[in-house]
Each structure stands twice: as structure tokens, then as C-alpha cells.
Design a protein around this motif. Structure first.
Motif, PDB file in Angstrom:
ATOM      1  N   VAL A  18     -24.836  33.827   6.958  1.00 42.82           N
ATOM      2  CA  VAL A  18     -24.486  35.459   6.834  1.00 42.82           C
ATOM      3  C   VAL A  18     -23.169  35.418   5.793  1.00 42.82           C
ATOM      4  CG1 VAL A  18     -23.577  35.973   9.399  1.00 42.82           C
ATOM      5  CG2 VAL A  18     -21.993  35.005   8.583  1.00 42.82           C
ATOM      6  N   ALA A  19     -23.227  34.456   5.314  1.00 41.61           N
ATOM      7  CA  ALA A  19     -22.440  33.792   3.703  1.00 41.61           C
ATOM      8  C   ALA A  19     -21.351  34.349   3.415  1.00 41.61           C
ATOM      9  CB  ALA A  19     -23.343  35.194   2.399  1.00 41.61           C
ATOM     10  N   ASP A  20     -20.683  33.603   4.880  1.00 43.37           N
ATOM     11  CA  ASP A  20     -18.892  34.288   5.040  1.00 43.37           C
ATOM     12  C   ASP A  20     -18.663  32.544   5.019  1.00 43.37           C
ATOM     13  OD1 ASP A  20     -16.862  35.878   5.717  1.00 43.37           O
ATOM     14  OD2 ASP A  20     -17.143  35.071   7.831  1.00 43.37           O
ATOM     15  N   PRO A  21     -18.427  31.725   4.230  1.00 41.55           N
ATOM     16  CA  PRO A  21     -18.258  30.317   4.784  1.00 41.55           C
ATOM     17  C   PRO A  21     -16.326  30.770   4.607  1.00 41.55           C
ATOM     18  CG  PRO A  21     -18.120  30.984   2.034  1.00 41.55           C
ATOM     19  CD  PRO A  21     -18.713  31.674   2.728  1.00 41.55           C
ATOM     20  N   LEU A  22     -15.872  29.890   5.167  1.00 39.32           N
ATOM     21  CA  LEU A  22     -15.045  29.547   5.621  1.00 39.32           C
ATOM     22  C   LEU A  22     -14.042  29.733   4.167  1.00 39.32           C
ATOM     23  CD1 LEU A  22     -12.879  29.403   8.636  1.00 39.32           C
ATOM     24  CD2 LEU A  22     -12.985  26.865   7.773  1.00 39.32           C
ATOM     25  N   GLU A  23     -12.596  30.029   4.124  1.00 40.56           N
ATOM     26  CA  GLU A  23     -11.524  30.409   3.303  1.00 40.56           C
ATOM     27  C   GLU A  23     -10.683  30.971   3.730  1.00 40.56           C
ATOM     28  OE1 GLU A  23     -11.735  33.133  -1.229  1.00 40.56           O
ATOM     29  OE2 GLU A  23     -13.275  33.136  -0.043  1.00 40.56           O
ATOM     30  N   GLY A  24      -9.179  30.608   3.341  1.00 40.33           N
ATOM     31  CA  GLY A  24      -8.212  31.201   3.858  1.00 40.33           C
ATOM     32  C   GLY A  24      -6.854  30.552   2.357  1.00 40.33           C
ATOM     33  N   VAL A  25      -6.196  31.296   3.072  1.00 45.04           N
ATOM     34  CA  VAL A  25      -4.592  30.606   2.231  1.00 45.04           C
ATOM     35  C   VAL A  25      -3.751  29.661   2.189  1.00 45.04           C
ATOM     36  CG1 VAL A  25      -4.097  33.426   2.159  1.00 45.04           C
ATOM     37  CG2 VAL A  25      -3.042  31.652   3.969  1.00 45.04           C
ATOM     38  N   ASP A  26      -4.165  28.984   3.650  1.00 45.83           N
ATOM     39  CA  ASP A  26      -3.588  27.620   3.549  1.00 45.83           C
ATOM     40  C   ASP A  26      -4.913  26.576   4.712  1.00 45.83           C
ATOM     41  OD1 ASP A  26      -2.052  28.501   5.667  1.00 45.83           O
ATOM     42  OD2 ASP A  26      -0.801  28.804   4.803  1.00 45.83           O
ATOM     43  N   ASP A  27      -3.867  25.660   5.201  1.00 46.43           N
ATOM     44  CA  ASP A  27      -3.937  25.082   6.340  1.00 46.43           C
ATOM     45  C   ASP A  27      -4.110  25.804   7.348  1.00 46.43           C
ATOM     46  OD1 ASP A  27      -5.672  23.533   5.137  1.00 46.43           O
ATOM     47  OD2 ASP A  27      -4.444  21.571   4.666  1.00 46.43           O
ATOM     48  N   GLN A  28      -3.081  26.700   7.522  1.00 52.82           N
ATOM     49  CA  GLN A  28      -2.257  27.458   8.881  1.00 52.82           C
ATOM     50  C   GLN A  28      -2.754  28.697   8.898  1.00 52.82           C
ATOM     51  OE1 GLN A  28      -0.194  25.291  10.461  1.00 52.82           O
ATOM     52  NE2 GLN A  28      -0.480  23.233   9.137  1.00 52.82           N
ATOM     53  N   ASP A  29      -3.797  28.660   8.444  1.00 53.53           N
ATOM     54  CA  ASP A  29      -4.860  30.378   8.218  1.00 53.53           C
ATOM     55  C   ASP A  29      -6.094  30.485   7.141  1.00 53.53           C
ATOM     56  OD1 ASP A  29      -5.123  32.605   8.787  1.00 53.53           O
ATOM     57  OD2 ASP A  29      -3.344  33.820   7.255  1.00 53.53           O
ATOM     58  N   PRO A  30      -6.661  28.871   7.525  1.00 56.69           N
ATOM     59  CA  PRO A  30      -7.905  29.069   7.196  1.00 56.69           C
ATOM     60  C   PRO A  30      -9.049  29.689   6.865  1.00 56.69           C
ATOM     61  CG  PRO A  30      -7.861  27.877   9.555  1.00 56.69           C
ATOM     62  CD  PRO A  30      -6.697  28.133   9.152  1.00 56.69           C
ATOM     63  N   ASP A  31      -8.868  30.705   8.365  1.00 54.72           N
ATOM     64  CA  ASP A  31      -9.836  32.405   8.292  1.00 54.72           C
ATOM     65  C   ASP A  31      -9.019  33.428   8.003  1.00 54.72           C
ATOM     66  OD1 ASP A  31      -9.089  32.376  10.058  1.00 54.72           O
ATOM     67  OD2 ASP A  31     -10.551  32.111  11.421  1.00 54.72           O
ATOM     68  N   SER A  32      -8.575  33.119   7.107  1.00 54.45           N
ATOM     69  CA  SER A  32      -7.236  35.116   6.523  1.00 54.45           C
ATOM     70  C   SER A  32      -8.753  35.275   5.273  1.00 54.45           C
ATOM     71  CB  SER A  32      -6.232  34.044   5.996  1.00 54.45           C
ATOM     72  OG  SER A  32      -6.111  33.525   4.758  1.00 54.45           O
TER      73      SER A  32
END
Length: 233
Positions: A18-32
Motif C-alpha cells: 500500500v506504499a506506506d513504509p514505516l515512518e515516524g518522528v522517533d523510536d518512541q513514535d515509529p508510525d506517527s
């Protein structure tokens, strides 16, 4: 596709598709920054596993449940979908299915005689079970007079939510592919401006529906001995 074996594998495959690679602001919020949060995908995955199990009858399990003398009710585990065979182990008796609407007419064979009265109160060695009288309960007919163990060979659905790091409940590619179809059907139906796409959602639902019907037929043909062909003269 390479067969995903764990929930983490399937999470990664879903995000790739679905072209939604895991991406977050930091390790505490990896899917933000993701369209779909990890907890949402796991929820879709759980619903998908349940749907595949129910539509394809692909998971078998055998249960052994206690039977108590003078008690004709046996509680059923929640995952049971269809009972394929029921047997009293100690007395070595295979029980036949009996529908609730036939209980009033009798349902216990005794030395070749079909009992017409006393189905609800008769006691003896059970010959039948009724599943549609009490929710999540089997009713034995007649009422057992001895303690025993009821063995049920069943098709089942999953018994727990799917979480990160768990093995998938299916080990064959067609079943996992069906899970992906169902997950995408749910994902694209999410009520969000960035994710809602009912055309795609319906497309994946159709893929799941047709694929699960084909898979159920394939499994049935694999697992059941073909009926003998009678020659007509």
C-alpha cells in the motif's frame, strides 16, 4: 510472493503493497507519519485471519471436553465453527448431530428403535448431540449416566488477537494472500480523507470473496476421499 510466516512479516508486506513504509518522528513514535498505524493494521490482520478461517474452514483442531453424569450440557470453546466428528472416548460411541426442532420428536437410537418420547428427560448412553438449543453449548441426548470425555474434531477460527512477533495462523500462501486481500479491503474503507478509496476496497473484497470460495473447494477436495462412482446398468 515470499510466504510471510509472522505478523511482522505480514505487516511489512502490507506496508509495501500500500506504499506506506514505516515512518515516524522517533523510536518512541515509529508510525506517527503513516496513513495506517501499526495497531490498526494488526486489527485488520486479526479480522482477516478470522474471515479466512470462517470462509475456508482451513484450520482444524481436536478438543477433549469433560462429560459429567446426569448433566447433559457441555460448554463449547469459543473458536469452534463446525463440528466434524463427536465421540465419547470411554464408551467409544460416535454421536450423531440432532437439530433442536427434531428433539421433540425423539432422537436417540436404542437397539434399532427410534425413541419418540422422553427426549428431554431420558437417561442413558448418549447417541446424539444438539448444538442449536443453548448458545455455545452442546446438549447430549439422552442425559449421560456416566462420566466420560467428549472428543470433538472441528474447524475453528483464531482464538486470540494477532500482535507483533506472533506466528501467523496459516502456513500456506493462498491463505495468507486472502488475508492480505481482506486487510486491504478494510484499510481502504477507513473513514479518512487520505485513505478512503471505496473502489479499491470493493475490488479487494471481491478478490477475497471469490478467492475464499475457490480455496474452500480446493481444501475440501484435498482432505476428503472422493465418493465411489456407482455404475448404472
Amino acid at each position: 510472493m515470499i510466504l510471510p510466516k509472522t505478523t511482522d512479516d505480514l505487516l511489512n508486506r502490507f506496508r509495501s503493497d500500500v506504499a506506506d513504509p514505516l515512518e515516524g518522528v522517533d523510536d518512541q513514535d515509529p508510525d506517527s507519519e503513516n496513513l495506517w498505524k501499526t495497531w490498526e493494521i494488526l486489527q485488520y490482520m486479526t479480522e482477516a485471519a478470522d474471515a479466512v478461517a470462517r470462509k475456508t474452514n482451513s484450520i482444524y483442531k481436536t478438543f477433549q471436553l469433560a462429560v459429567t453424569a446426569n448433566d447433559n450440557e457441555v460448554a463449547l470453546p469459543a473458536p469452534i465453527l463446525d463440528i466434524r466428528c463427536a465421540r465419547l472416548l470411554t464408551q467409544n460411541v460416535v454421536l450423531d448431530d440432532l437439530a433442536q426442532n427434531r428433539m421433540r420428536d425423539g432422537g436417540c437410537w436404542d437397539y434399532g428403535t427410534f425413541l419418540q418420547n422422553g427426549t428431554f428427560t431420558a437417561k442413558g448412553r448418549p447417541r446424539n448431540y444438539v448444538r442449536d438449543r443453548e448458545r455455545r453449548m452442546l446438549v447430549l441426548v439422552p442425559i449421560p449416566t456416566l462420566d466420560d470425555t467428549l472428543e470433538l474434531q472441528c474447524t475453528v477460527t483464531i482464538s486470540t488477537d494477532l500482535l507483533c512477533g506472533m506466528p501467523l495462523p496459516f502456513r500456506e500462501l493462498p491463505d495468507v494472500t486472502l488475508m492480505l486481500h481482506y486487510m486491504k479491503y478494510l484499510a481502504y474503507a477507513k473513514q479518512d480523507a487520505d485513505t478512503l478509496d471505496m473502489s479499491r476496497s470493493n475490488e479487494f473484497l471481491q478478490l477475497f470473496t471469490s478467492g475464499s470460495m475457490d480455496r474452500e473447494v480446493d481444501l475440501r477436495q484435498q482432505r476428503r476421499t472422493p465418493s465411489p462412482i456407482r455404475m448404472e446398468w
